[in-house]
Design an enzyme around this catalytic site. Structure first.
Site, PDB file in Angstrom:
ATOM      1  N   HIS A 270       0.847  -1.213   0.000  1.00  0.00           N
ATOM      2  CA  HIS A 270       0.000   0.000   0.000  1.00  0.00           C
ATOM      3  C   HIS A 270       0.877   1.255   0.000  1.00  0.00           C
ATOM      4  O   HIS A 270       0.931   1.953  -0.983  1.00  0.00           O
ATOM      5  CB  HIS A 270      -1.005   0.047   1.162  1.00  0.00           C
ATOM      6  CG  HIS A 270      -1.956  -1.095   1.176  1.00  0.00           C
ATOM      7  ND1 HIS A 270      -2.780  -1.375   0.108  1.00  0.00           N
ATOM      8  CD2 HIS A 270      -2.192  -2.063   2.101  1.00  0.00           C
ATOM      9  CE1 HIS A 270      -3.500  -2.455   0.392  1.00  0.00           C
ATOM     10  NE2 HIS A 270      -3.158  -2.896   1.587  1.00  0.00           N
ATOM     11  N   ASP A 321      -4.980  -7.869  -3.800  1.00  0.00           N
ATOM     12  CA  ASP A 321      -5.281  -7.714  -2.376  1.00  0.00           C
ATOM     13  C   ASP A 321      -6.650  -8.264  -1.968  1.00  0.00           C
ATOM     14  O   ASP A 321      -6.788  -9.442  -1.676  1.00  0.00           O
ATOM     15  CB  ASP A 321      -5.118  -6.232  -2.005  1.00  0.00           C
ATOM     16  CG  ASP A 321      -5.236  -5.975  -0.504  1.00  0.00           C
ATOM     17  OD1 ASP A 321      -5.295  -6.953   0.261  1.00  0.00           O
ATOM     18  OD2 ASP A 321      -5.246  -4.807  -0.088  1.00  0.00           O
TER      19      ASP A 321
HETATM   20 ZN   LIG Z   1      -3.517  -6.822   2.501  1.00  0.00          ZN
END
Ligand SMILES: [Zn+2]
Length: 448
Positions: A270, A321
């Protein structure tokens, strides 16, 4: 030993789209690449554009069961997490295996040849170990093998329920399934997992919310001692930054750096809310950042500083994800299109750079240095995209890569080869009816 020969109308060799490329594979490796040649006898013709295998560098397989279900109503990352936790409560090694096998097969259809599975669902619902303490991790390894793709199992340390005013909280509810109790217990459990030719074992620190600095060091030392890759969720939410600064007086990236975690084998997942000092730390360490743009937009996380990371020389990889969608082209173009919205500029990241994130950089992040490009000696992974679908018809050869990155979808993928083995042919997975497997395994878990 028989060679398998593919003759590609167009193929991405290095950063260049080449015409009439003969690719010869033997024993799961590329042994010859010949550009601008006539079709060899006994070769398989691949129409369209053939690219290297793609790496999905950040996955939580069970999140696939949430698709659509989490789009009802409103909320935030934290209300989404409540729904995700309810699915996590219901998993056991058997239903997890079936769900993961179907999810990994969906990835194979989307041209993913290796997945990085960020795995923290280790124990029984009350926190007790299964008879085989790695039953859940082994279910994931078997699932990837059945789906025909390689896996890096990023076995994740998760010790604390959060980081607040009172410091680290005890794991509560379903979080008890995640915790090994101590970093030393984590090492003992992970040591029992061995690598193989189609899987590798990596390490992960869940986040600065779930792992304290002393425990981070244990994981980091284990990974560097084994030459294993190491991942962590970093700065996905501003709340995490605020809590980390309040408690430790430093950003999550700063805390990881101070704890000796950053290295070329480290990937920050991220990295949405970084400051310039954080970015400089990743550049200095040679670490990778894994962007998950379709999840980050789904959860309202924000837009990561991809232009600044590129400018600093930090390589980026991509992950689906939460599996809001599983489409590596969608992830790749989102990196550039989100940047356009922020900067009012076009072409910050070229199609070739975006494709490298999906292929070479992702493989590097997952510890597969011998894959991710069509080159002699590399693992024979290849993905072919049709250029005659309704989305891609009319593509010019000179901009074929741009057409694929900016307009193709996973549905346009016709052929997928992993380690020299054909897994997808004419858009169909050769081992299973993937839609049916998804339907069955998700309904079993979540109800109709
Ligand atoms: Zn994750």
């Amino acid at each position: 030993v028989n060679d398998t020969v593919y003759w590609c109308e167009l193929a991405l060799v290095g950063d260049t789209v080449c015409q009439r490329v003969a690719i010869r594979a033997r024993g799961g490796r590329f042994v010859a690449i010949d550009v601008a040649v006539d079709q060899p006898v006994d070769s398989t013709r691949l129409a369209g554009l053939t690219i290297p295998g793609m790496a999905n560098a950040h996955s939580h397989a069970f999140h696939r069961a949430l698709r659509g279900r989490t789009q009802v109503g409103s909320g935030s990352f934290w209300t989404w997490r409540d729904v995700m936790y309810r699915a996590a409560e219901r998993l056991d090694p058997d239903n997890y295996y079936r769900l993961a096998r179907a999810t990994f097969a969906e990835m194979a259809l989307a041209g993913v040849t290796v997945v990085g599975e960020f795995h923290y669902l280790h124990h029984q619902p009350d926190g007790g170990a299964y008879d085989d303490p790695n039953a859940m991790g082994e279910a994931l390894l078997a699932a990837a093998s059945e789906a025909g793709i390689r896996i890096t199992l990023l076995d994740t340390l998760y010790l604390h329920g959060g980081l607040g005013g009172g410091g680290y909280a005890e794991p509560a509810g379903v979080q008890r399934r995640y915790s090994d109790g101590s970093a030393e217990n984590w090492v003992e459990r992970v040591e029992a997992l061995g690598p193989a030719s189609t899987h590798s074992i990596g390490a992960a620190i869940h986040s600065v919310r779930a792992v304290d600095p002393d425990s981070m060091r244990v994981v980091s030392d284990w990974a560097s001692g084994r030459g294993a890759v190491l991942h962590a969720h970093v700065s996905e939410q501003t709340v995490e930054n605020d809590q980390c600064v309040a408690h430790h007086g430093i950003t999550p990236t700063g805390l990881l750096e101070r704890s000796g975690v950053l290295s070329p084998e480290f990937s920050a997942v991220h990295a949405t809310h970084l400051n310039s000092a954080d970015i400089a730390m990743y550049a200095t360490a040679g670490s990778t950042v894994c962007m998950c743009p379709t999840t980050e937009r789904d959860l309202g996380d924000g837009i990561g500083p991809t232009a600044a990371l590129t400018e600093a020389g930090v390589a980026m990889s991509l992950g689906t994800d939460s599996h809001a969608v599983i489409d590596m082209f969608e992830e790749a173009r989102a990196v550039e299109l989100d940047e356009r919205l922020v900067s009012n500029r076009r072409g910050v990241h070229s199609a070739a750079e975006l494709m490298s994130m999906a292929t070479l950089n992702g493989h590097r992040s997952l510890g597969w240095d011998d894959a991710g490009s069509i080159a002699v000696g590399n693992r024979a992974d290849a993905v072919t995209i049709a250029l005659d679908s309704v989305r891609t018809a009319g593509t010019a050869q000179a901009s074929a890569l741009e057409a694929v990155v900016f307009a193709a979808t996973a549905t346009d993928i016709t052929h997928v080869v992993v380690d020299g083995v054909v897994v997808v042919e004419d858009g169909r997975h050769l081992r299973m009816d993937v839609a049916q497997e998804l339907e069955t395994s998700i309904t079993e878990l979540m109800g109709p």
